[in-house]
Write a protein that holds these residues in place. Structure first.
Motif, PDB file in Angstrom:
ATOM      1  N   ALA A 280       0.807  -1.220   0.000  1.00  0.00           N
ATOM      2  CA  ALA A 280       0.000   0.000   0.000  1.00  0.00           C
ATOM      3  C   ALA A 280       0.832   1.258   0.000  1.00  0.00           C
ATOM      4  CB  ALA A 280      -0.933   0.011   1.222  1.00  0.00           C
ATOM      5  N   SER A 281       1.958   1.258   0.730  1.00  0.00           N
ATOM      6  CA  SER A 281       2.648   2.532   0.990  1.00  0.00           C
ATOM      7  C   SER A 281       4.137   2.328   1.226  1.00  0.00           C
ATOM      8  CB  SER A 281       2.032   3.210   2.220  1.00  0.00           C
ATOM      9  OG  SER A 281       2.096   2.342   3.351  1.00  0.00           O
ATOM     10  N   CYS A 282       4.802   1.633   0.322  1.00  0.00           N
ATOM     11  CA  CYS A 282       6.209   1.304   0.521  1.00  0.00           C
ATOM     12  C   CYS A 282       7.070   2.549   0.704  1.00  0.00           C
ATOM     13  CB  CYS A 282       6.731   0.516  -0.677  1.00  0.00           C
ATOM     14  SG  CYS A 282       8.442  -0.014  -0.506  1.00  0.00           S
ATOM     15  N   VAL A 283       7.939   2.503   1.702  1.00  0.00           N
ATOM     16  CA  VAL A 283       9.001   3.495   1.888  1.00  0.00           C
ATOM     17  C   VAL A 283      10.268   2.705   2.200  1.00  0.00           C
ATOM     18  CG1 VAL A 283       7.650   5.502   2.564  1.00  0.00           C
ATOM     19  CG2 VAL A 283       8.172   3.787   4.275  1.00  0.00           C
ATOM     20  N   SER A 284      10.839   2.097   1.161  1.00  0.00           N
ATOM     21  CA  SER A 284      11.833   1.041   1.359  1.00  0.00           C
ATOM     22  C   SER A 284      13.231   1.577   1.638  1.00  0.00           C
ATOM     23  CB  SER A 284      11.870   0.141   0.119  1.00  0.00           C
ATOM     24  OG  SER A 284      12.052   0.923  -1.056  1.00  0.00           O
ATOM     25  N   LEU A 285      13.403   2.242   2.765  1.00  0.00           N
ATOM     26  CA  LEU A 285      14.723   2.710   3.174  1.00  0.00           C
ATOM     27  C   LEU A 285      14.710   2.933   4.674  1.00  0.00           C
ATOM     28  CD1 LEU A 285      17.371   3.379   1.621  1.00  0.00           C
ATOM     29  CD2 LEU A 285      16.710   5.779   1.736  1.00  0.00           C
ATOM     30  N   PHE A 286      15.837   2.665   5.327  1.00  0.00           N
ATOM     31  CA  PHE A 286      16.018   2.916   6.752  1.00  0.00           C
ATOM     32  C   PHE A 286      15.131   2.071   7.655  1.00  0.00           C
ATOM     33  CE2 PHE A 286      17.550   7.247   5.299  1.00  0.00           C
ATOM     34  CZ  PHE A 286      18.880   6.913   5.466  1.00  0.00           C
ATOM     35  N   GLY A 287      14.617   0.943   7.189  1.00  0.00           N
ATOM     36  CA  GLY A 287      13.917   0.025   8.070  1.00  0.00           C
ATOM     37  C   GLY A 287      12.531   0.439   8.513  1.00  0.00           C
ATOM     38  N   ASP A 288      11.995   1.571   7.989  1.00  0.00           N
ATOM     39  CA  ASP A 288      10.680   2.018   8.432  1.00  0.00           C
ATOM     40  C   ASP A 288       9.561   1.087   7.987  1.00  0.00           C
ATOM     41  OD1 ASP A 288      11.299   4.352   9.890  1.00  0.00           O
ATOM     42  OD2 ASP A 288      11.644   5.451   8.033  1.00  0.00           O
ATOM     43  N   GLY A 289       9.790   0.305   6.933  1.00  0.00           N
ATOM     44  CA  GLY A 289       8.729  -0.546   6.423  1.00  0.00           C
ATOM     45  C   GLY A 289       8.202  -1.526   7.449  1.00  0.00           C
ATOM     46  N   SER A 290       9.084  -2.114   8.263  1.00  0.00           N
ATOM     47  CA  SER A 290       8.638  -3.088   9.254  1.00  0.00           C
ATOM     48  C   SER A 290       7.806  -2.429  10.350  1.00  0.00           C
ATOM     49  CB  SER A 290       9.843  -3.806   9.873  1.00  0.00           C
ATOM     50  OG  SER A 290      10.755  -2.867  10.421  1.00  0.00           O
ATOM     51  N   THR A 291       8.227  -1.253  10.791  1.00  0.00           N
ATOM     52  CA  THR A 291       7.455  -0.543  11.808  1.00  0.00           C
ATOM     53  C   THR A 291       6.074  -0.189  11.287  1.00  0.00           C
ATOM     54  OG1 THR A 291       9.322   0.350  13.042  1.00  0.00           O
ATOM     55  CG2 THR A 291       7.315   1.673  13.042  1.00  0.00           C
ATOM     56  N   LEU A 292       5.997   0.343  10.063  1.00  0.00           N
ATOM     57  CA  LEU A 292       4.705   0.712   9.486  1.00  0.00           C
ATOM     58  C   LEU A 292       3.839  -0.522   9.235  1.00  0.00           C
ATOM     59  CD1 LEU A 292       5.864   3.467   6.975  1.00  0.00           C
ATOM     60  CD2 LEU A 292       4.717   3.794   9.167  1.00  0.00           C
ATOM     61  N   ALA A 293       4.469  -1.642   8.853  1.00  0.00           N
ATOM     62  CA  ALA A 293       3.706  -2.867   8.609  1.00  0.00           C
ATOM     63  C   ALA A 293       3.032  -3.368   9.879  1.00  0.00           C
ATOM     64  CB  ALA A 293       4.628  -3.936   8.035  1.00  0.00           C
ATOM     65  N   ILE A 294       3.775  -3.385  10.986  1.00  0.00           N
ATOM     66  CA  ILE A 294       3.226  -3.860  12.258  1.00  0.00           C
ATOM     67  C   ILE A 294       2.123  -2.926  12.748  1.00  0.00           C
ATOM     68  CG2 ILE A 294       3.769  -4.234  14.699  1.00  0.00           C
ATOM     69  CD1 ILE A 294       6.576  -5.144  13.745  1.00  0.00           C
ATOM     70  N   ALA A 295       2.390  -1.632  12.725  1.00  0.00           N
ATOM     71  CA  ALA A 295       1.388  -0.668  13.189  1.00  0.00           C
ATOM     72  C   ALA A 295       0.149  -0.702  12.307  1.00  0.00           C
ATOM     73  CB  ALA A 295       1.990   0.738  13.208  1.00  0.00           C
ATOM     74  N   GLY A 296       0.347  -0.783  10.988  1.00  0.00           N
ATOM     75  CA  GLY A 296      -0.791  -0.807  10.075  1.00  0.00           C
ATOM     76  C   GLY A 296      -1.647  -2.057  10.234  1.00  0.00           C
ATOM     77  N   ALA A 297      -1.005  -3.202  10.474  1.00  0.00           N
ATOM     78  CA  ALA A 297      -1.755  -4.448  10.658  1.00  0.00           C
ATOM     79  C   ALA A 297      -2.653  -4.376  11.885  1.00  0.00           C
ATOM     80  CB  ALA A 297      -0.792  -5.624  10.772  1.00  0.00           C
ATOM     81  N   ALA A 298      -2.127  -3.832  12.974  1.00  0.00           N
ATOM     82  CA  ALA A 298      -2.937  -3.697  14.185  1.00  0.00           C
ATOM     83  C   ALA A 298      -4.093  -2.722  13.969  1.00  0.00           C
ATOM     84  CB  ALA A 298      -2.061  -3.239  15.347  1.00  0.00           C
ATOM     85  N   THR A 299      -3.824  -1.627  13.255  1.00  0.00           N
ATOM     86  CA  THR A 299      -4.878  -0.652  12.967  1.00  0.00           C
ATOM     87  C   THR A 299      -5.969  -1.262  12.113  1.00  0.00           C
ATOM     88  OG1 THR A 299      -3.322   1.199  13.130  1.00  0.00           O
ATOM     89  CG2 THR A 299      -5.352   1.585  11.887  1.00  0.00           C
ATOM     90  N   LEU A 300      -5.580  -2.028  11.090  1.00  0.00           N
ATOM     91  CA  LEU A 300      -6.564  -2.670  10.223  1.00  0.00           C
ATOM     92  C   LEU A 300      -7.413  -3.667  10.999  1.00  0.00           C
ATOM     93  CD1 LEU A 300      -7.878  -3.368   7.546  1.00  0.00           C
ATOM     94  CD2 LEU A 300      -5.871  -4.779   6.984  1.00  0.00           C
TER      95      LEU A 300
END
Length: 367
Positions: A280-300
């Motif tokens: 949905a919203s890739c920002v593939s640098l500096f490891g932020d993708g994993s943090t956003l993935a976990i937070a987004g999954a819980a929000t969904l």
């Protein structure tokens, strides 16, 4: 609304499966790989994601699997430290494979490995799904948590070229089991438009290569032979430890190579099909993708539980809330890349001098 098919058994998909089960849904996860993903690339769990994993009860396991890195040091052609910065002390950094394994172990779901979705047909009551290997099925919802090159996004939204912005950088990572480094330090060497980082990992080190380039014609993210050629060409004639590192790349059996990209869509859902994480919203640098993935999954998952009988309202609520996290990260990725991979010698020198000044100020304040 009960059954949910999740495409992708990575960080986003496994976190979503955990929370959906907790909320009384019945998740099924389909994953193209034959088993849990093997990539040892380090990723970060920080901020809102740390809160989520603590709620899941897996924080102690993540801390036990974390690296011991506390500093990023810039080195010159001779390996001398010429700048650097301390790493945030409240971040959890660990190999991607370990994070995905711990999250999927916590989840309760049916997993279909070595398979993928080949067709999606939705109507007001659900989604009919065709798989490459498994028998067709029908689900109340389908969630694409299958990364930058999402099959769900392609099938439900259109070709990926409509949604992916190449940010002018390619990245490659490769494990180097015999690499001996200080476990507390990442080393970064720059030349104009190029960067090589050596990371100690958690007993199994690795290298990351970054280089600036226009989009490569006919680039195929699955063509490992093409990746090795591009990497060799980009770093030919390199200094420091680069020649030795390049000699090891042809023998690598776990090379990751892709464009640094940004995914942008006007909406993350269409009917009963939605996207999560990098899809949905890739920002593939500096490891932020994993943090956003976990937070987004819980929000969904929370949104689906709150609007159990109205999937459209749930998906709107999820997107509205989670975009508040993703938008700043997507804006920041371009300036952040200029710090990691300065395009000129002057940019490298200015970056190094700036970090030395910040370190001196920090030491003065602490004294």
């Amino acid at each position: 609304m009960k059954t949910v098919l999740i495409s992708g058994a990575g960080i986003a998909g496994s976190t979503l499966a955990y929370w959906l089960t907790r909320h009384g849904f019945e998740p099924t996860v389909v994953e193209r790989a034959r088993g849990r993903r093997s990539s040892g690339n380090p990723v970060d769990v920080r901020g809102p994601a740390r809160v989520v994993v603590e709620r899941m009860g897996v924080l102690p396991e993540l801390l036990a699997a974390a690296t011991r890195v506390t500093r990023l040091s810039f080195v010159d052609d001779h390996g001398r430290r010429i700048g650097g910065m301390a790493m945030p002390s409240d971040d959890i950094e660990l190999p991607r494979a370990d994070l995905a394994r711990l999250l999927s172990s916590a989840a309760t779901a049916d997993y279909l490995y070595d398979d993928t979705i080949t067709a999606l047909h939705q109507d007001p009551g659900g989604v009919d799904v065709t798989f490459e290997n498994a028998a067709p099925g029908r689900f109340d919802l389908v969630i694409g948590a299958d990364g930058l090159h999402s099959a769900v996004r392609r099938l439900a939204f259109g070709p990926e070229r409509r949604f992916i912005d190449h940010l002018g950088i390619y990245v490659a990572t490769v494990p180097l089991p015999d690499l001996v480094l200080d476990p507390h330090e990442v080393l970064l060497h720059n030349t104009p438009g190029r960067a090589v980082a050596l990371h100690p990992g958690t007993g199994r080190g690795g290298a990351a290569f970054f280089f600036r380039s226009r989009a490569v014609p006919d680039f195929d993210h699955r063509d490992t032979d093409q990746h090795k050629r591009l990497l060799a060409d980009a770093f030919a004639g390199g200094s420091w430890r680069i020649p030795d590192l390049l000699d090891q790349v042809p023998r690598a059996d776990d090379l990751f190579f892709d464009s640094v990209s940004r995914v942008r869509l006007g909406s993350w859902s269409t009917g009963r099909i939605a996207l999560l994480g990098d899809a949905a919203s890739c920002v593939s640098l500096f490891g932020d993708g994993s943090t956003l993935a976990i937070a987004g999954a819980a929000t969904l998952a929370d949104a689906l539980a709150a609007h159990r009988d109205d999937h459209a309202a749930a998906l709107r609520a999820y997107e509205s809330q989670h975009r508040r996290l993703t938008k700043p990260k997507q804006r920041f990725v371009s300036p952040a890349s200029r710090l990691l991979i300065p395009a000129t010698s002057y940019g490298i020198a200015a970056r190094n001098a700036g970090t030395r000044l910040l370190s001196a100020v920090s030491r003065t304040r602490a004294a």
